[in-house]
Design a protein around this motif. Structure first.
Motif, PDB file in Angstrom:
ATOM      1  N   LEU A 174       0.835  -1.195   0.000  1.00  0.00           N
ATOM      2  CA  LEU A 174       0.000   0.000   0.000  1.00  0.00           C
ATOM      3  C   LEU A 174       0.874   1.252   0.000  1.00  0.00           C
ATOM      4  CD1 LEU A 174      -2.831  -0.892   2.559  1.00  0.00           C
ATOM      5  CD2 LEU A 174      -2.876  -1.068   0.059  1.00  0.00           C
ATOM      6  N   PRO A 175       0.472   2.279  -0.736  1.00  0.00           N
ATOM      7  CA  PRO A 175       1.217   3.543  -0.709  1.00  0.00           C
ATOM      8  C   PRO A 175       1.208   4.157   0.684  1.00  0.00           C
ATOM      9  CG  PRO A 175      -0.376   3.500  -2.511  1.00  0.00           C
ATOM     10  CD  PRO A 175      -0.671   2.321  -1.651  1.00  0.00           C
ATOM     11  N   ALA A 176       2.209   4.972   0.971  1.00  0.00           N
ATOM     12  CA  ALA A 176       2.306   5.598   2.290  1.00  0.00           C
ATOM     13  C   ALA A 176       1.074   6.438   2.581  1.00  0.00           C
ATOM     14  CB  ALA A 176       3.571   6.453   2.361  1.00  0.00           C
ATOM     15  N   SER A 177       0.529   7.104   1.567  1.00  0.00           N
ATOM     16  CA  SER A 177      -0.642   7.953   1.787  1.00  0.00           C
ATOM     17  C   SER A 177      -1.844   7.141   2.254  1.00  0.00           C
ATOM     18  CB  SER A 177      -0.990   8.700   0.494  1.00  0.00           C
ATOM     19  OG  SER A 177      -1.256   7.775  -0.563  1.00  0.00           O
ATOM     20  N   ILE A 178      -2.007   5.933   1.709  1.00  0.00           N
ATOM     21  CA  ILE A 178      -3.127   5.087   2.118  1.00  0.00           C
ATOM     22  C   ILE A 178      -2.896   4.551   3.529  1.00  0.00           C
ATOM     23  CG2 ILE A 178      -4.409   2.988   1.597  1.00  0.00           C
ATOM     24  CD1 ILE A 178      -4.931   5.273  -0.331  1.00  0.00           C
ATOM     25  N   ARG A 179      -1.663   4.183   3.840  1.00  0.00           N
ATOM     26  CA  ARG A 179      -1.366   3.701   5.196  1.00  0.00           C
ATOM     27  C   ARG A 179      -1.656   4.795   6.219  1.00  0.00           C
ATOM     28  NH1 ARG A 179       3.518   1.929   2.718  1.00  0.00           N
ATOM     29  NH2 ARG A 179       4.743   3.338   4.030  1.00  0.00           N
ATOM     30  N   GLU A 180      -1.283   6.023   5.904  1.00  0.00           N
ATOM     31  CA  GLU A 180      -1.553   7.140   6.811  1.00  0.00           C
ATOM     32  C   GLU A 180      -3.050   7.380   6.947  1.00  0.00           C
ATOM     33  OE1 GLU A 180       0.596  10.415   5.210  1.00  0.00           O
ATOM     34  OE2 GLU A 180       2.579   9.533   5.567  1.00  0.00           O
ATOM     35  N   LEU A 181      -3.767   7.267   5.841  1.00  0.00           N
ATOM     36  CA  LEU A 181      -5.216   7.467   5.886  1.00  0.00           C
ATOM     37  C   LEU A 181      -5.876   6.426   6.792  1.00  0.00           C
ATOM     38  CD1 LEU A 181      -7.505   8.247   2.877  1.00  0.00           C
ATOM     39  CD2 LEU A 181      -8.101   6.391   4.406  1.00  0.00           C
TER      40      LEU A 181
END
Length: 881
Positions: A461-468
């Motif tokens: 998963l992209p970092a942005s999705i993990r943060e979300l």
């Protein structure tokens, strides 16, 4: 048809015995009933020519089996789909086995069962009696089975016949190098002797209903690899938990192995100065004798092993109940609607009794459907608290035959536990239930542990999705509501496929959660109160769907569902297929855990598509289309029973009851696939196309249209025009190309085609068919169209209609005309504007249209190239000297 099979989780003895049986039954097909052990799978990977000897269950007709040859098994529950075959009248069964009878429930017209170390030996005795000579390849596979089941001829179960069988195989060319490479490292004589003593001394202690094996031995000197011996003993006896205690010289060596979270061997051995992980640990002590250690172990187990599975883990909630004054007819309807077999009967806030489906049905049969439930309910029942251990529940449900156990806490009814809940827990080995530490369940097999899931999240998963997702979990913790990512997002995470279409389920108020999240983050929310759903929309347009955990029921086949709040388990139960029932916990004590209530991981591993219950296609027949779409997209196959249920739903006409717009949506989703033709072919194979329209077929011409349409769409995508193109609409035109105009109009009305598509599917489709004939005539006469003609004829058509035209024409030069129009002529326009014409002294009026048309034609024909050229032309043609 003759079939040779064996037990599920087949090992090398199964392999060797099946190969041997094939020599006795040369016309039989060899088919594994289920999965194989890892070592056997690895053998097939290295020897694909041997794997090719075996057929797959899905490739045969089980109804055609007349002779079933079973090797190394006599229990129907261990032969998967062949259990029904074995019990079918008219099927002859032959059995070859070496196990004691035990709980065997299968018997055959021929049974050859001998107490030897391997089933291979049983069959080889027949070989030697009948003078059958195996090939070297066959001998090698048989030797693998013989060596594995006898521990390289060293297990205590090994007999003289096993040694004779080994000599026979060796004399026929068995390759011991292959055997050595494929089996686990051989033990030396000291290790074999120690292992034998451990096997002999093993005892079982039962602590809080959990069986823990303890094996001990004494040797005067050090023997290496005690952990290996513990591992072998655990696997040989299929033990859930094992402690090995061995005195070597003046020290006590201890090794622990566990497959279940209730037995944390690291904590247990820490009491003896050792330690390790929950499932593997070791220790050494000098200050105790072997007797002292063995005496202390039961006490420590009573302290350390606690019954972790309790009523709160098994119960279902919210509870469906019925008032005592309601009629038995109402009780039957309620149980049918929610697929229940028992209901608590309420007297105000108290449970007065339990009514079962069986009692309600019998009462209705006797004309008592309108009698009050309280008249026939069972008033004698036991209840439980959230902390009631599972052993007590087993006694109530199994021993006392209580169909439903109410669970009370804080003076109110919190949930109920049914026979099905308990059975699912027992059959799954507790893998299906939510529980702190669930990531440690199923230490072997396909179930993923929490750390494995975390690695997949981190890697895929992209970092942005993990943060979300982390932010969503934080809001859930603040609101004290569990949050789960569900559906295709989780499925494709495990499959390694990109899918950022995120669906979240909240065990609580999904709308309130969405609003709170948006209060903390820069985004907005759109809600749908009726279904308890919301969509969070971020500034860049990215969306996350939020839903309250809910259950659905259907008043009639094909109707839209009615929705009620429920638990995550019940929410997942309403899904279409098992592979879409995975949930990833985003917060709370279960954060990072993968919930798998219905065997989704198993089906992902087997690449099979299965519905959750037998009425799935009846309740929502659009699942027929989704089954085909997922099957083709993922490269899976529809399970045998699921396909039978699908065909049954078609035969009974349930698809015809689906509303047109819902049917259109599912068809459009199929046509939106990157390559929709295989799914359309599968629809045709299943006889589904006539349910869309009675005249809809898939002849070769339509198939070729799909191929050409795919080429045209890919050509358009490579242009990078930045203008959207609805490729599915092109495929829809191809699919319906054989329908006449009247039939297509009928189909458009049936499906409720939106008006924005109606023009393309109506008048533009007619124009495409006319232009195809016209263009091909012009080409046949050797008269290509001038740019002005191309522009005049093609500019009224939408992009989708133009691509459909490219797919329909059979000549590449004609296609090049359309391509030339799209790339060079479509956006051609005069450079002069009305203001500039006015500046030239031409008064506004109808003449402007004629002037602009003249300028466009001149530009298309290459007579003008610049603004100055256009001015010269206007002055020459339209300004008087």
């Amino acid at each position: 048809m003759d079939v040779i099979t064996t037990h599920i989780n087949a090992d090398f003895d199964c392999l060797g015995a099946m190969v041997a049986a094939r020599r006795l039954y040369p016309d039989a097909k060899m088919i594994f009933a289920g999965a194989q052990e890892r070592s056997l799978r690895e053998f097939f990977l290295k020897n694909p020519e041997q794997a090719a000897l075996f057929s797959r269950v899905r490739d045969i007709d089980l109804e055609a089996v007349t002779l079933l040859i079973l090797v190394d098994v006599r229990q129907s529950e261990r032969i998967g789909p062949f259990a029904a075959v074995a019990h079918r009248p008219g099927v002859e069964v032959h059995i070859y086995d070496h196990h004691p009878a035990g709980n065997a429930d299968l018997h055959g017209e021929r049974e050859v069962i001998e107490p030897v170390g391997s089933t291979v030996t049983v069959l080889l005795k027949i070989f030697m009696e009948q003078g059958i000579d195996p090939t070297p390849e066959e001998a090698t596979m048989m030797m693998l089975g013989l060596y594995e089941d006898t521990g390289n001829l060293l297990f205590s179960s090994t007999t003289l016949d096993d040694y004779r069988a080994a000599i026979f195989l060796f004399s026929h060319g068995a390759d011991l190098n292959t055997v050595s490479d494929s089996l686990v490292q051989e033990l030396n004589a000291e290790q074999v002797a120690l292992l034998h003593e451990l096997i002999t001394s093993r005892t079982v202690l039962t602590v809080s209903g959990i069986e823990i094996s303890v094996a001990h031995a004494t040797v005067d000197h050090f023997v290496g690899d005690l952990a290996l011996l513990a591992h072998k003993l655990k696997d040989m006896e299929n033990l859930s938990a094992l402690l090995v205690v061995v005195r070597m010289g003046d020290r006590i060596f201890m090794v622990g192995r566990s497959r279940i979270p209730e037995v944390h061997v690291g904590e247990i051995l820490s009491e003896f100065g050792g330690g390790g992980h929950a499932f593997a640990a070791s220790g050494t002590c000098r200050d105790m004798t072997l007797v002292q250690v063995l005496e202390r172990i039961p006490q420590i187990l009573r302290e350390r092993v606690q019954p972790r599975w309790e009523a709160r883990h098994l119960m279902s909630s919210p509870v469906k109940s019925i008032a005592g004054g309601a009629s038995l007819r109402e009780a039957r309807e309620l149980m049918t609607r929610y697929n229940l077999n028992a209901l608590p009967v309420m007297d105000g806030s108290e449970v007065a009794g339990v009514i079962t489906r069986q009692v309600a049905d019998k009462a209705a049969h006797h004309g008592l459907a309108e009698v009050a439930v309280s008249e026939y309910m069972s008033g004698e029942f036991a209840s439980a608290s959230p902390s009631t251990p599972i052993e007590t529940l087993q006694e109530l449900i199994v021993d006392r035959n209580q169909r439903l156990v109410p669970v009370f806490g804080e003076g109110k009814l919190l949930g109920v536990i049914t026979r099905t809940d308990l059975l699912r827990h027992m059959v799954s080995g507790a893998r299906a239930l939510r529980h702190p530490g669930v990531e440690d369940l199923a230490a072997s097999g396909s179930a993923l542990k929490k750390r494995q899931v975390s690695r997949l999240v981190r890697e895929r998963l992209p970092a942005s999705i993990r943060e979300l997702l982390a932010g969503m979990g934080e809001v859930g913790d603040a609101q004290n509501v569990p949050i789960f990512a569900v559906g295709g997002f989780v499925r494709d995470l495990l499959l390694g496929k990109e899918n950022l279409d995120i669906d979240l389920v909240i065990e609580g108020d999904g709308i309130a959660f969405a609003r709170e999240y948006c209060r903390r983050h820069p985004c907005r929310v759109r809600t749908h109160a009726k279904f308890g759903t919301a969509v969070i929309i971020f500034p860049d347009g990215f969306k996350v769907d939020i839903a309250s955990a809910r259950m659905e029921y259907y008043h009639e086949p094909g109707a839209l569902p009615n929705v009620e709040h429920a638990s995550i388990k019940l929410d997942l139960y309403r899904r279409d297929f098992t592979i879409n029932t995975l949930a990833l916990a985003l917060n709370g004590p279960e954060k990072g855990a993968l919930l798998d209530f219905f065997g989704a991981q198993r089906d992902l591993q087997d690449k099979v598509l299965r519905v959750l219950h037998n009425l799935s296609f009846v309740e929502d027949s659009t699942r027929v289309f989704r089954a085909i779409r997922f099957e083709q997209r993922l490269g899976f196959h529809i399970g045998l029973q699921t396909e039978q249920l699908l065909r049954s739903a078609l035969r009974m006409g349930f698809v015809e009851k689906v509303g047109g717009p819902r049917l259109f949506n599912e068809l459009a989703q199929i046509l939106k696939e990157s390559n929709p033709l295989p799914a359309v072919e599968r629809m045709a194979e299943l006889g589904l196309l006539p349910y869309i329209h009675s005249r809809l077929t898939l002849p070769p011409r339509v198939k070729s249209l799909f191929a050409e349409a795919s080429r045209a769409i890919h050509w358009y995508e490579l242009l990078y025009t930045g203008e959207p193109c609805q490729g599915w609409l092109v495929y829809f035109l191809c699919l319906t190309s054989g329908l006449d105009e009247e039939s297509l109009e009928e189909l458009n009305r049936r499906l409720g085609i939106p008006s924005r598509h109606g023009v393309i599917l109506g008048e533009q489709r007619r124009e495409v068919h006319r232009l195809q004939r016209f263009f091909e005539r012009r080409w046949g006469r050797g008269r290509p169209l001038r740019p002005v003609e191309l522009h005049a004829r093609l500019s009224p058509l939408a992009t989708e209609a133009l691509l459909y035209l490219m797919a329909r024409v059979d000549n590449d030069e004609v296609r090049s005309w359309v391509s030339y129009f799209y790339t060079a002529l479509r956006k051609a326009a005069p450079l002069l504007s009305g203001d500039e014409l006015k500046a030239l002294g031409i008064p506004p009026g109808p003449l402007y249209k004629k002037i602009l048309k003249t300028l466009l034609d001149a530009r298309l024909n290459g007579k003008v190239a610049s603004r100055e050229d256009e001015i010269v032309l206007v002055k020459k043609r339209f300004l008087k000297p």
